[in-house]
Motif scaffolding. Structure first.
Motif, PDB file in Angstrom:
ATOM      1  N   PHE A 202      45.816  36.521  36.597  1.00 57.22           N
ATOM      2  CA  PHE A 202      45.022  35.442  37.177  1.00 57.22           C
ATOM      3  C   PHE A 202      45.515  35.237  38.598  1.00 57.22           C
ATOM      4  O   PHE A 202      46.711  35.060  38.810  1.00 57.22           O
ATOM      5  N   SER A 203      44.618  35.285  39.570  1.00 55.21           N
ATOM      6  CA  SER A 203      45.015  35.137  40.973  1.00 55.21           C
ATOM      7  C   SER A 203      44.347  33.925  41.601  1.00 55.21           C
ATOM      8  O   SER A 203      43.186  33.632  41.319  1.00 55.21           O
ATOM      9  N   ILE A 204      45.106  33.247  42.453  1.00 51.87           N
ATOM     10  CA  ILE A 204      44.539  32.155  43.245  1.00 51.87           C
ATOM     11  C   ILE A 204      44.982  32.332  44.694  1.00 51.87           C
ATOM     12  O   ILE A 204      46.024  32.915  44.967  1.00 51.87           O
ATOM     13  N   VAL A 205      44.153  31.824  45.602  1.00 52.37           N
ATOM     14  CA  VAL A 205      44.495  31.832  47.020  1.00 52.37           C
ATOM     15  C   VAL A 205      44.766  30.387  47.410  1.00 52.37           C
ATOM     16  O   VAL A 205      43.932  29.510  47.177  1.00 52.37           O
TER      17      VAL A 205
ATOM     18  N   SER B 215      42.485  43.128  47.077  1.00 51.49           N
ATOM     19  CA  SER B 215      42.027  43.469  48.429  1.00 51.49           C
ATOM     20  C   SER B 215      40.962  42.478  48.912  1.00 51.49           C
ATOM     21  O   SER B 215      40.977  42.034  50.067  1.00 51.49           O
ATOM     22  N   THR B 216      40.058  42.097  48.030  1.00 47.33           N
ATOM     23  CA  THR B 216      39.007  41.129  48.379  1.00 47.33           C
ATOM     24  C   THR B 216      39.609  39.759  48.657  1.00 47.33           C
ATOM     25  O   THR B 216      39.229  39.085  49.617  1.00 47.33           O
ATOM     26  N   LEU B 217      40.577  39.342  47.835  1.00 52.45           N
ATOM     27  CA  LEU B 217      41.237  38.054  48.059  1.00 52.45           C
ATOM     28  C   LEU B 217      42.001  38.044  49.385  1.00 52.45           C
ATOM     29  O   LEU B 217      42.000  37.040  50.097  1.00 52.45           O
ATOM     30  N   LYS B 218      42.612  39.171  49.740  1.00 51.87           N
ATOM     31  CA  LYS B 218      43.317  39.265  51.027  1.00 51.87           C
ATOM     32  C   LYS B 218      42.332  39.153  52.189  1.00 51.87           C
ATOM     33  O   LYS B 218      42.622  38.489  53.181  1.00 51.87           O
ATOM     34  N   ARG B 219      41.180  39.804  52.070  1.00 44.87           N
ATOM     35  CA  ARG B 219      40.167  39.715  53.129  1.00 44.87           C
ATOM     36  C   ARG B 219      39.670  38.275  53.266  1.00 44.87           C
ATOM     37  O   ARG B 219      39.471  37.778  54.380  1.00 44.87           O
ATOM     38  N   PHE B 220      39.474  37.587  52.131  1.00 44.10           N
ATOM     39  CA  PHE B 220      39.051  36.179  52.146  1.00 44.10           C
ATOM     40  C   PHE B 220      40.109  35.329  52.848  1.00 44.10           C
ATOM     41  O   PHE B 220      39.803  34.559  53.758  1.00 44.10           O
TER      42      PHE B 220
ATOM     43  N   LYS C 109      31.465  32.124  50.290  1.00 46.58           N
ATOM     44  CA  LYS C 109      30.156  32.752  50.046  1.00 46.58           C
ATOM     45  C   LYS C 109      30.223  34.258  50.248  1.00 46.58           C
ATOM     46  O   LYS C 109      29.684  35.024  49.461  1.00 46.58           O
ATOM     47  N   LYS C 110      30.875  34.650  51.329  1.00 41.22           N
ATOM     48  CA  LYS C 110      30.922  36.064  51.712  1.00 41.22           C
ATOM     49  C   LYS C 110      31.793  36.904  50.777  1.00 41.22           C
ATOM     50  O   LYS C 110      31.406  37.997  50.375  1.00 41.22           O
ATOM     51  N   TYR C 111      32.975  36.404  50.448  1.00 42.43           N
ATOM     52  CA  TYR C 111      33.938  37.211  49.701  1.00 42.43           C
ATOM     53  C   TYR C 111      34.023  36.867  48.213  1.00 42.43           C
ATOM     54  O   TYR C 111      34.133  37.755  47.384  1.00 42.43           O
ATOM     55  N   ILE C 112      34.006  35.601  47.883  1.00 44.89           N
ATOM     56  CA  ILE C 112      34.219  35.215  46.481  1.00 44.89           C
ATOM     57  C   ILE C 112      32.918  35.315  45.689  1.00 44.89           C
ATOM     58  O   ILE C 112      32.885  35.910  44.616  1.00 44.89           O
ATOM     59  N   ASP C 113      31.836  34.728  46.209  1.00 43.81           N
ATOM     60  CA  ASP C 113      30.563  34.737  45.478  1.00 43.81           C
ATOM     61  C   ASP C 113      29.980  36.135  45.300  1.00 43.81           C
ATOM     62  O   ASP C 113      29.293  36.394  44.324  1.00 43.81           O
ATOM     63  N   THR C 114      30.226  37.039  46.223  1.00 44.05           N
ATOM     64  CA  THR C 114      29.596  38.364  46.133  1.00 44.05           C
ATOM     65  C   THR C 114      30.626  39.474  45.940  1.00 44.05           C
ATOM     66  O   THR C 114      30.619  40.162  44.929  1.00 44.05           O
ATOM     67  N   ASP C 115      31.523  39.662  46.893  1.00 43.58           N
ATOM     68  CA  ASP C 115      32.444  40.798  46.862  1.00 43.58           C
ATOM     69  C   ASP C 115      33.418  40.761  45.691  1.00 43.58           C
ATOM     70  O   ASP C 115      33.784  41.801  45.149  1.00 43.58           O
ATOM     71  N   LEU C 116      33.865  39.578  45.294  1.00 41.24           N
ATOM     72  CA  LEU C 116      34.856  39.487  44.225  1.00 41.24           C
ATOM     73  C   LEU C 116      34.288  39.982  42.892  1.00 41.24           C
ATOM     74  O   LEU C 116      34.971  40.664  42.135  1.00 41.24           O
ATOM     75  N   ILE C 117      33.037  39.664  42.623  1.00 41.25           N
ATOM     76  CA  ILE C 117      32.410  40.115  41.378  1.00 41.25           C
ATOM     77  C   ILE C 117      32.314  41.640  41.368  1.00 41.25           C
ATOM     78  O   ILE C 117      32.632  42.296  40.361  1.00 41.25           O
TER      79      ILE C 117
END
Length: 168
Positions: free
Chosen positions: A48-51, A6-11, A141-149
């Motif tokens: 393992f997921s990549i965008v 869900s976080t990767l989709k938002r990113f 910064k918004k999604y990967i650095d904070t929300d993904l963790i």
């Protein structure tokens, strides 16, 4: 891994939406080809997921810019000895409404204008617009650095809870 996905989709969606918005705001959307070509895909394999993002080839030059013979930009791309083909500017000239017309309003030969624009691009380059780079970095910064963790932590917690229920 529902929260991570869900976080990767938002990113992905954020980067695409902001990139398209930047093209429109920056007046770099005359044909809509680049705008419509910006796509993102999430590939998951072995947990393992990549965008990945794709766009038409010239999008990288609009984003990063191209140094001309006279004007230099902070970019890895530059015109060295070959001018861009004058024909490449034909449709752009018409869409921008700068095609020459005669007194009756009929289009006239655009070859000299095409050449003049190609020469200007060759000498002055293409200024970096960063239409994609800025949203990518902001989204990272918004999604990967904070929300993904956080999302990963929630998914691990959910998996542990689920496995504990199976043991009982």
């Amino acid at each position: 891994m529902l929260e991570v996905e869900s976080t990767l989709k938002r990113f992905r969606d954020y980067v695409i939406q902001q990139s398209r918005s930047n093209l429109t705001k920056g007046n770099k959307n005359s044909s809509k080809e680049l705008y419509n070509s910006i796509k993102g895909e999430i590939v998951t394999e072995n947990n393992f997921s990549i965008v990945g993002f794709t766009m038409v080839d010239y999008g990288i030059y609009q984003d990063k810019g191209v140094s001309g013979k006279l004007k230099k930009y902070n970019t890895p791309y530059s015109y060295k000895s070959k001018m861009p083909p004058a024909k490449a500017f034909d449709k752009w000239i018409v869409k921008k409404g700068i095609a020459p017309r005669n007194a009756k309003g009929e289009f006239q030969n655009r070859k000299s204008l095409q050449y003049a624009i190609a020469r200007s691009v060759f000498l002055n380059g293409i200024k970096p617009s960063l239409f994609f780079t800025k949203p990518f970095e902001a989204g990272y910064k918004k999604y990967i650095d904070t929300d993904l963790i956080k999302a990963f932590g929630q998914d691990v917690e959910t998996m542990v809870d689920y496995n504990l229920k199976d043991i009982k």
